[in-house]
Design a protein around this motif. Structure first.
Motif, PDB file in Angstrom:
ATOM      1  N   GLN A   1       0.869  -1.232   0.044  1.00 46.42           N
ATOM      2  CA  GLN A   1      -0.422   0.062  -0.464  1.00 46.42           C
ATOM      3  C   GLN A   1       1.057   1.043  -0.211  1.00 46.42           C
ATOM      4  O   GLN A   1       2.219   1.462   0.677  1.00 46.42           O
ATOM      5  CB  GLN A   1      -1.199   0.239   1.315  1.00 46.42           C
ATOM      6  CG  GLN A   1      -1.371  -1.647   1.508  1.00 46.42           C
ATOM      7  CD  GLN A   1      -2.540  -1.568   0.240  1.00 46.42           C
ATOM      8  OE1 GLN A   1      -3.599  -0.422   0.044  1.00 46.42           O
ATOM      9  NE2 GLN A   1      -2.894  -2.935  -0.036  1.00 46.42           N
TER      10      GLN A   1
ATOM     11  N   LYS B   1     -11.243   5.141 -10.676  1.00 45.80           N
ATOM     12  CA  LYS B   1     -10.425   5.075 -10.999  1.00 45.80           C
ATOM     13  C   LYS B   1      -9.104   4.010 -11.999  1.00 45.80           C
ATOM     14  O   LYS B   1      -7.751   3.895 -11.580  1.00 45.80           O
ATOM     15  CB  LYS B   1     -10.707   3.048 -10.155  1.00 45.80           C
ATOM     16  CG  LYS B   1     -11.108   3.876  -8.262  1.00 45.80           C
ATOM     17  CD  LYS B   1     -11.588   2.033  -7.880  1.00 45.80           C
ATOM     18  CE  LYS B   1     -12.142   2.988  -6.246  1.00 45.80           C
ATOM     19  NZ  LYS B   1     -12.272   1.397  -5.770  1.00 45.80           N
TER      20      LYS B   1
ATOM     21  N   ASN C   1      -4.100  -1.369  -8.075  1.00 48.29           N
ATOM     22  CA  ASN C   1      -5.019  -0.917  -7.669  1.00 48.29           C
ATOM     23  C   ASN C   1      -5.303   0.203  -6.983  1.00 48.29           C
ATOM     24  O   ASN C   1      -4.387   0.931  -6.481  1.00 48.29           O
ATOM     25  CB  ASN C   1      -6.388  -2.361  -6.868  1.00 48.29           C
ATOM     26  CG  ASN C   1      -7.911  -1.807  -7.222  1.00 48.29           C
ATOM     27  OD1 ASN C   1      -8.251  -1.096  -7.392  1.00 48.29           O
ATOM     28  ND2 ASN C   1      -8.120  -3.348  -6.787  1.00 48.29           N
TER      29      ASN C   1
ATOM     30  N   TYR D   1      -7.977   2.661  -3.915  1.00 46.10           N
ATOM     31  CA  TYR D   1      -8.800   2.383  -3.394  1.00 46.10           C
ATOM     32  C   TYR D   1      -9.190   3.730  -2.496  1.00 46.10           C
ATOM     33  O   TYR D   1      -7.939   4.798  -2.328  1.00 46.10           O
ATOM     34  CB  TYR D   1      -8.068   1.721  -2.084  1.00 46.10           C
ATOM     35  CG  TYR D   1      -7.990   0.230  -2.272  1.00 46.10           C
ATOM     36  CD1 TYR D   1      -8.979  -0.336  -2.040  1.00 46.10           C
ATOM     37  CD2 TYR D   1      -6.530   0.425  -2.043  1.00 46.10           C
ATOM     38  CE1 TYR D   1      -8.096  -1.795  -2.708  1.00 46.10           C
ATOM     39  CE2 TYR D   1      -6.049  -1.445  -2.528  1.00 46.10           C
ATOM     40  CZ  TYR D   1      -7.277  -2.128  -2.882  1.00 46.10           C
ATOM     41  OH  TYR D   1      -7.114  -3.466  -3.022  1.00 46.10           O
TER      42      TYR D   1
ATOM     43  N   THR E   1     -10.354   6.140   0.503  1.00 43.88           N
ATOM     44  CA  THR E   1     -10.697   6.151   1.775  1.00 43.88           C
ATOM     45  C   THR E   1     -11.111   6.785   2.534  1.00 43.88           C
ATOM     46  O   THR E   1     -11.618   6.527   3.248  1.00 43.88           O
ATOM     47  CB  THR E   1      -9.314   5.929   2.384  1.00 43.88           C
ATOM     48  OG1 THR E   1      -8.465   7.184   2.240  1.00 43.88           O
ATOM     49  CG2 THR E   1      -8.457   4.783   2.006  1.00 43.88           C
TER      50      THR E   1
END
Length: 169
Positions: free
Chosen positions: A71, A140, A158, A160, A162
Motif C-alpha cells: 500500500q 479508478k 489498484n 482505493y 479511503t
C-alpha cells in the motif's frame, strides 16, 4: 365491348390498389414486430450481459483482495468539480496498491508528478460523473493509467478511495 374492357381495367386497377395496401400493412406490421423483438428480447440480453460483467468484476475484486499488494498513501485531494449549476468540491483520499517495494520507492521519488496527474484528472470531473459506481470505477481506471504512464515500469495494481465526499458550496 369497349365498356366491358373499361370495367375489366378498373377492376384490375382496384386489385393493384388492394395489393399495395396489403403490402404496406405487411411492412408496417413486420417493422413493428421487429421493433418489439428488439426492445423485448435484445435489450434483456444486453442487460443480462451487463449483470454477468458486474459479477465477473466482483469475482476479480475478491481475487485482488486475496492477493493484497503493498500500500502507498498518496494523500488527500480537495478540488473544484466542473459543475456549472453550482460550486461543488470533491475531497478524496487515495491509497495505491503496488506490486513490490521497487515500485513503492519509485512512487515516493515521483510523488509530485503523481499528485499533479491526479489533481489534473480530478479537475475534469463533474459531480454527475462521480455519483454512481460506474463513474467511480472509471475514475479508478483513469488514475491507474495515468500513474502507470508516469512510472517507467508501471506496477500500480489498484486504487482505493479511503475518503470520498462531494460537497456543495
Amino acid at each position: 365491348m369497349a365498356e366491358e374492357n373499361k370495367e375489366q381495367e378498373e377492376q384490375k386497377g382496384g386489385g393493384k390498389k388492394k395489393l399495395i395496401i396489403f403490402l404496406l400493412l405487411f411492412i408496417i406490421l413486420a417493422a413493428g414486430g421487429g421493433a418489439a423483438y428488439k426492445f423485448l428480447v435484445l435489450d434483456k440480453q444486453a442487460e443480462e450481459e451487463k449483470k454477468e460483467k458486474k459479477a465477473e468484476k466482483i469475482v476479480e475484486e475478491i481475487k485482488n483482495v486475496e492477493e493484497l499488494g503493498i500500500q502507498f498513501d498518496v494523500g488527500t485531494f480537495i478540488v473544484n468539480l466542473t459543475d456549472k449549476d453550482a460550486d461543488r468540491y470533491l475531497k478524496i483520499s487515495i491509497v495505491l496498491e503496488v506490486q513490490d517495494e521497487k515500485i513503492k520507492a519509485e512512487l515516493e521519488k515521483r510523488l509530485p508528478q503523481i499528485k499533479d496527474a491526479i489533481t489534473t484528472l480530478l479537475f475534469t470531473k463533474s459531480s454527475s460523473e462521480l455519483k454512481n459506481s460506474e463513474g467511480i470505477e472509471q475514475l479508478k481506471e483513469e488514475i491507474i493509467k495515468r500513474i502507470n504512464a508516469i512510472l517507467p515500469i508501471g506496477g500500480v495494481k489498484n486504487v482505493y478511495f479511503t475518503d470520498f465526499v462531494i460537497q456543495t458550496a
